[in-house]
Design a protein around this motif. Sequence first.
Motif, short mmCIF file in Angstrom:
data_model
loop_
_atom_site.label_atom_id
_atom_site.label_comp_id
_atom_site.label_asym_id
_atom_site.label_seq_id
_atom_site.Cartn_x
_atom_site.Cartn_y
_atom_site.Cartn_z
N HIS A 10 -42.25 -20.95 26.17
CA HIS A 10 -41.20 -21.87 25.96
C HIS A 10 -42.12 -23.23 26.00
O HIS A 10 -41.70 -24.42 25.18
CB HIS A 10 -40.38 -21.96 27.32
CG HIS A 10 -39.40 -23.02 27.21
ND1 HIS A 10 -38.12 -22.91 26.71
CD2 HIS A 10 -39.23 -24.17 28.01
CE1 HIS A 10 -37.25 -23.62 26.69
NE2 HIS A 10 -38.08 -24.87 27.71
N SER B 216 -39.80 -32.35 30.52
CA SER B 216 -38.66 -31.63 30.47
C SER B 216 -38.07 -31.55 32.02
O SER B 216 -38.46 -32.20 32.94
CB SER B 216 -38.74 -30.22 29.91
OG SER B 216 -39.60 -29.44 31.03
N HIS C 262 -42.05 -26.15 23.16
CA HIS C 262 -41.84 -27.41 23.00
C HIS C 262 -42.96 -28.60 22.74
O HIS C 262 -42.76 -29.24 21.83
CB HIS C 262 -41.72 -27.89 24.62
CG HIS C 262 -40.25 -27.68 25.15
ND1 HIS C 262 -39.15 -28.37 24.66
CD2 HIS C 262 -39.87 -27.14 26.29
CE1 HIS C 262 -38.23 -28.25 25.42
NE2 HIS C 262 -38.36 -27.50 26.41
N ASP D 175 -33.58 -27.85 24.99
CA ASP D 175 -34.01 -26.52 24.74
C ASP D 175 -33.18 -26.09 23.42
O ASP D 175 -31.91 -26.32 23.36
CB ASP D 175 -33.54 -25.42 25.92
CG ASP D 175 -34.49 -25.77 27.01
OD1 ASP D 175 -35.49 -26.54 26.94
OD2 ASP D 175 -34.17 -25.46 28.23
ZN ZN Z 1 -37.19 -26.70 27.73
#
Ligand code: ZN
Length: 326
Positions: free
Chosen positions: A109, A134, A113, A294
Motif C-alpha cells: 500500500h 496518510s 501511494h 486510498d
Molecule cells: Zn493509504
Amino acid sequence: MVVLGLETSCDETAVALTRDGKILCNKIYSQEVHSRFGGVVPEIASREHTERLLGVTKEVLEEGNIKLKDVEGIAVTYGPGLLCSLLIGLNFAKGLSYSLGVPLVGVNHLEAHIYSSFITTEEYLSPFLSLLVSGGHTSIVRVNGFRDYEVLGSTLDDACGESFDKVSKLIGLGYPGGPAIERFAKKGNENAFSFPVPDPEALNFSYSGLKTSVLYTYRDMLQEERIYRVADIAASFQKSAIRSLIIKLKRAIKMTGIKKISVSGGVSANELLRKSLQELDVEWVAPEVEFTVDNGAMVGFLGYKLLKEGISSDYGLKANPRLFFD
Ligand code: ZN
Ligand code: KG4
C-alpha cells in the motif's frame, strides 16, 4: 494489459480497472458508518468490505466496459493495514485470479501511494524524494530507482492524518478529520493559537505533542468559546501540522540535494500543503485529489508495473498488517 486493482486495507472499499497503466474506471466506496464512532472500527470495516466488494467490482467492470473474462491480471493490497480488512480483499483477489487463470500480484500500500503521484503525469527519473502523508504513515523516502527505497524519516507516534482525525474528533468536526479541519480552517484565523510546530530529531515526525497541546487548550476553554472559536482552532492546528511537514521536507532537500519531490497519501489533498509546496524552490508533484486517499487505481497502476517486470505472487501470499519498505 487489463489489470483490476483492489484496495481494502482500511475503510475504503476501492476497485479500479486499468489498461496498460491507464485508469479506465476508479470507484471508491467510503464506509461512512465509522463517522458516528469518530474513527475506524476494524470489525465493522471488514464486514463492510465483505458486503460491498463484489458490488463495487461489478460497477467498475460495467462502467469501464470490460468483461470479467477480459481481465488479465489482479493486483491487490496485502499490507499494511487492518488484518481482517486486508484478508477480505486478498481472498477475493485470489479467488478471481484462480478462476480466471490470470496472475495475481500483491501490492504494498505504501509503494502504491508513492507511485500514485505518477498516475496522470510522467514519472520522475530517480532519484526523487517522496513525502508520504496518510492516516497511518508520515515518511520521507528517497527513491533511488524502481522499488529501490531509502527511508530517511518516519512517524515516531501519531501519523499526520491521524492527528487531523483526532483533533477533528476532539473539537466535534467528525471523521474523517482532514477534510473537515481544512473546511473549517478556511473560515478561521491560523494565528489565533500558537500550537507547537513538531520538529523531533532529524527527519522523523511526531504529532502526539501537537494533538495534546490542542487538547489542553480546548479543555481549558468555556463551552461557548469552544463553539465560536472552532474555526480558529482548526486553522491554527492545520498551520502547525503542515509547517512540520515543510520543515522536514526542506531539511531532506538540503541533506540530499534532491529537488524533485513527490507528495502523496490522504493528507496530500490538503490545499495549505500544496500552497506551501508551491512556495518552495523545487519541482513537485502530487496525485489528483481522487488518487490521494486510498483507491484501487494506485494498486492497479503499480500492479501493472510489477506484472510488466515479471513480478507476481503465488497463492501463499499472506496479508501483512505491518508491512513497511523491504
Ligand atoms: Zn493509504
Ligand atoms: O491515504 P489515506 O486514505 O489512508 C491511509 O493510508 O492511512 O489517508 C487518510 C488520511 C485521514 O487521516 C484523513 O483525515 C487525511 O488522510 N486527509 C486529509 C485531507 N483529506 C484526507 N488531511 C488533511 N487535509 C485533507 N484535505
